[in-house]
Design a protein around this motif. Sequence first.
Motif, PDB file in Angstrom:
ATOM      1  N   MET A   1     -19.488 -21.873  25.305  1.00 29.17           N
ATOM      2  CA  MET A   1     -20.379 -20.664  24.932  1.00 29.17           C
ATOM      3  C   MET A   1     -19.585 -19.662  24.097  1.00 29.17           C
ATOM      4  N   GLN A   2     -18.381 -19.424  24.505  1.00 27.07           N
ATOM      5  CA  GLN A   2     -17.774 -18.083  23.575  1.00 27.07           C
ATOM      6  C   GLN A   2     -17.369 -18.446  22.400  1.00 27.07           C
ATOM      7  N   LEU A   3     -16.871 -19.766  22.091  1.00 25.37           N
ATOM      8  CA  LEU A   3     -16.659 -20.110  20.852  1.00 25.37           C
ATOM      9  C   LEU A   3     -17.999 -20.291  19.765  1.00 25.37           C
ATOM     10  N   MET A   4     -19.032 -20.851  20.602  1.00 28.82           N
ATOM     11  CA  MET A   4     -20.426 -21.008  19.643  1.00 28.82           C
ATOM     12  C   MET A   4     -20.876 -19.524  19.463  1.00 28.82           C
ATOM     13  N   THR A   5     -20.721 -18.625  20.411  1.00 30.93           N
ATOM     14  CA  THR A   5     -21.190 -17.294  20.196  1.00 30.93           C
ATOM     15  C   THR A   5     -20.528 -16.696  18.788  1.00 30.93           C
ATOM     16  N   GLU A   6     -19.228 -16.811  18.827  1.00 32.94           N
ATOM     17  CA  GLU A   6     -18.438 -16.297  17.743  1.00 32.94           C
ATOM     18  C   GLU A   6     -18.838 -16.994  16.426  1.00 32.94           C
ATOM     19  N   LEU A   7     -18.981 -18.378  16.224  1.00 37.41           N
ATOM     20  CA  LEU A   7     -19.209 -19.040  15.174  1.00 37.41           C
ATOM     21  C   LEU A   7     -20.678 -18.647  14.708  1.00 37.41           C
ATOM     22  N   ILE A   8     -21.577 -18.457  15.531  1.00 33.09           N
ATOM     23  CA  ILE A   8     -22.761 -18.002  15.115  1.00 33.09           C
ATOM     24  C   ILE A   8     -22.732 -16.511  14.658  1.00 33.09           C
ATOM     25  N   ALA A   9     -21.967 -15.532  15.323  1.00 33.15           N
ATOM     26  CA  ALA A   9     -21.978 -14.419  14.653  1.00 33.15           C
ATOM     27  C   ALA A   9     -21.359 -14.489  13.126  1.00 33.15           C
ATOM     28  N   ARG A  10     -20.240 -15.396  13.096  1.00 28.27           N
ATOM     29  CA  ARG A  10     -19.707 -15.251  11.623  1.00 28.27           C
ATOM     30  C   ARG A  10     -20.545 -15.874  10.747  1.00 28.27           C
ATOM     31  N   ALA A  11     -21.349 -16.922  11.081  1.00 29.02           N
ATOM     32  CA  ALA A  11     -22.402 -17.536  10.115  1.00 29.02           C
ATOM     33  C   ALA A  11     -23.437 -16.694   9.748  1.00 29.02           C
ATOM     34  N   ARG A  12     -23.811 -15.603  10.748  1.00 29.97           N
ATOM     35  CA  ARG A  12     -24.738 -14.664  10.381  1.00 29.97           C
ATOM     36  C   ARG A  12     -24.254 -13.848   9.305  1.00 29.97           C
ATOM     37  N   ALA A  13     -22.903 -13.292   9.585  1.00 24.94           N
ATOM     38  CA  ALA A  13     -22.177 -12.320   8.706  1.00 24.94           C
ATOM     39  C   ALA A  13     -22.048 -12.929   7.524  1.00 24.94           C
ATOM     40  N   ALA A  14     -21.831 -14.236   7.517  1.00 20.25           N
ATOM     41  CA  ALA A  14     -21.822 -14.728   6.053  1.00 20.25           C
ATOM     42  C   ALA A  14     -23.043 -15.112   5.398  1.00 20.25           C
ATOM     43  N   GLU A  15     -24.112 -14.793   5.829  1.00 19.56           N
ATOM     44  CA  GLU A  15     -25.538 -14.799   5.665  1.00 19.56           C
ATOM     45  C   GLU A  15     -25.851 -16.142   5.372  1.00 19.56           C
ATOM     46  N   LYS A  16     -25.645 -17.147   6.194  1.00 19.37           N
ATOM     47  CA  LYS A  16     -25.987 -18.354   6.298  1.00 19.37           C
ATOM     48  C   LYS A  16     -27.430 -18.400   7.085  1.00 19.37           C
ATOM     49  N   HIS A  17     -28.283 -19.414   6.580  1.00 19.54           N
ATOM     50  CA  HIS A  17     -29.532 -19.323   7.121  1.00 19.54           C
ATOM     51  C   HIS A  17     -29.991 -20.188   8.511  1.00 19.54           C
ATOM     52  N   ALA A  18     -28.951 -21.389   8.526  1.00 18.16           N
ATOM     53  CA  ALA A  18     -29.354 -22.391   9.475  1.00 18.16           C
ATOM     54  C   ALA A  18     -27.997 -22.863   9.880  1.00 18.16           C
ATOM     55  N   MET A  19     -27.874 -23.162  11.185  1.00 16.80           N
ATOM     56  CA  MET A  19     -26.578 -24.270  11.508  1.00 16.80           C
ATOM     57  C   MET A  19     -27.018 -25.272  12.381  1.00 16.80           C
ATOM     58  N   ILE A  20     -26.473 -26.337  11.900  1.00 22.99           N
ATOM     59  CA  ILE A  20     -26.736 -27.531  12.385  1.00 22.99           C
ATOM     60  C   ILE A  20     -25.568 -28.246  13.609  1.00 22.99           C
ATOM     61  N   ALA A  21     -26.030 -28.858  14.302  1.00 25.36           N
ATOM     62  CA  ALA A  21     -25.199 -29.368  15.489  1.00 25.36           C
ATOM     63  C   ALA A  21     -25.721 -30.937  15.479  1.00 25.36           C
ATOM     64  N   SER A  22     -24.636 -31.763  15.246  1.00 24.64           N
ATOM     65  CA  SER A  22     -24.761 -33.239  15.323  1.00 24.64           C
ATOM     66  C   SER A  22     -23.937 -33.651  16.604  1.00 24.64           C
ATOM     67  N   ILE A  23     -24.647 -34.102  17.751  1.00 29.83           N
ATOM     68  CA  ILE A  23     -24.145 -34.444  18.964  1.00 29.83           C
ATOM     69  C   ILE A  23     -24.570 -35.691  19.192  1.00 29.83           C
ATOM     70  N   GLU A  24     -23.379 -36.671  19.945  1.00 29.23           N
ATOM     71  CA  GLU A  24     -23.529 -37.923  20.276  1.00 29.23           C
ATOM     72  C   GLU A  24     -24.692 -37.652  21.571  1.00 29.23           C
ATOM     73  N   SER A  25     -25.777 -38.310  21.533  1.00 27.27           N
ATOM     74  CA  SER A  25     -26.981 -38.236  22.343  1.00 27.27           C
ATOM     75  C   SER A  25     -26.710 -38.209  23.891  1.00 27.27           C
ATOM     76  N   GLY A  26     -25.590 -38.892  24.185  1.00 25.01           N
ATOM     77  CA  GLY A  26     -25.183 -38.975  25.633  1.00 25.01           C
ATOM     78  C   GLY A  26     -24.549 -37.860  26.324  1.00 25.01           C
ATOM     79  N   ASN A  27     -24.123 -36.941  25.399  1.00 28.57           N
ATOM     80  CA  ASN A  27     -23.327 -35.648  25.690  1.00 28.57           C
ATOM     81  C   ASN A  27     -24.358 -34.683  26.086  1.00 28.57           C
ATOM     82  N   GLN A  28     -24.918 -34.798  27.259  1.00 24.63           N
ATOM     83  CA  GLN A  28     -25.819 -33.847  27.809  1.00 24.63           C
ATOM     84  C   GLN A  28     -25.435 -32.431  28.044  1.00 24.63           C
ATOM     85  N   GLY A  29     -24.057 -32.389  28.305  1.00 25.47           N
ATOM     86  CA  GLY A  29     -23.447 -30.898  28.394  1.00 25.47           C
ATOM     87  C   GLY A  29     -23.616 -30.056  27.009  1.00 25.47           C
TER      88      GLY A  29
END
Length: 187
Positions: free
Chosen positions: A103-131
Amino acid sequence: MHIRDAVHADIGGITEIYNDAVINSTAIWNDQTVDTEDRRAWLEARQAAGFPVIVAVDETAAAGSVVIAYATFGEWRAWDGYKHTVEHSIYVRSDQQRGGLGMQLMTELIARARAAEKHAMIASIESGNQGSIRLHEKLGFTTIGIFPEVGTKFGRWLDLTCMQLTLQSAASPAEMARSAVMAVPAT
């Protein structure tokens, strides 16, 4: 625990976490481990392209500053039309999982992507990884598609869940470009 930009001294820890994920999980759909030279080239390429690589370090460890997790984002697809979208990766050392680092790392990545003026962030996750899916949902990501049996590891087919977070609201890419120009201070 402290989050900061990765430096060359972190490559050993990043390599260990990456290789553990290759050997023991479906977080990385590779079968081959890598050496520190591979991760050094990867880090330098990410940084040269202007993409962040951040690490979470335990500064109380007897060995000094020890990498316990890392995260990054980069281009989602190689064509110009996708330049406003990024895809991220996050890896937490197995003995540090489920402790809030993701959660902490994702929060920082999202802030950096917004600062870089990105519009969307994609996550590609193995479907069994419910966490991981639940973590992304808590951060506002929504499932945009599930691709059945598109990968394989450990002798079985893997499904891929794709999730998206819209980072900036803009009516059009041209509006994003105008906002970026207006945000640049005059020299």
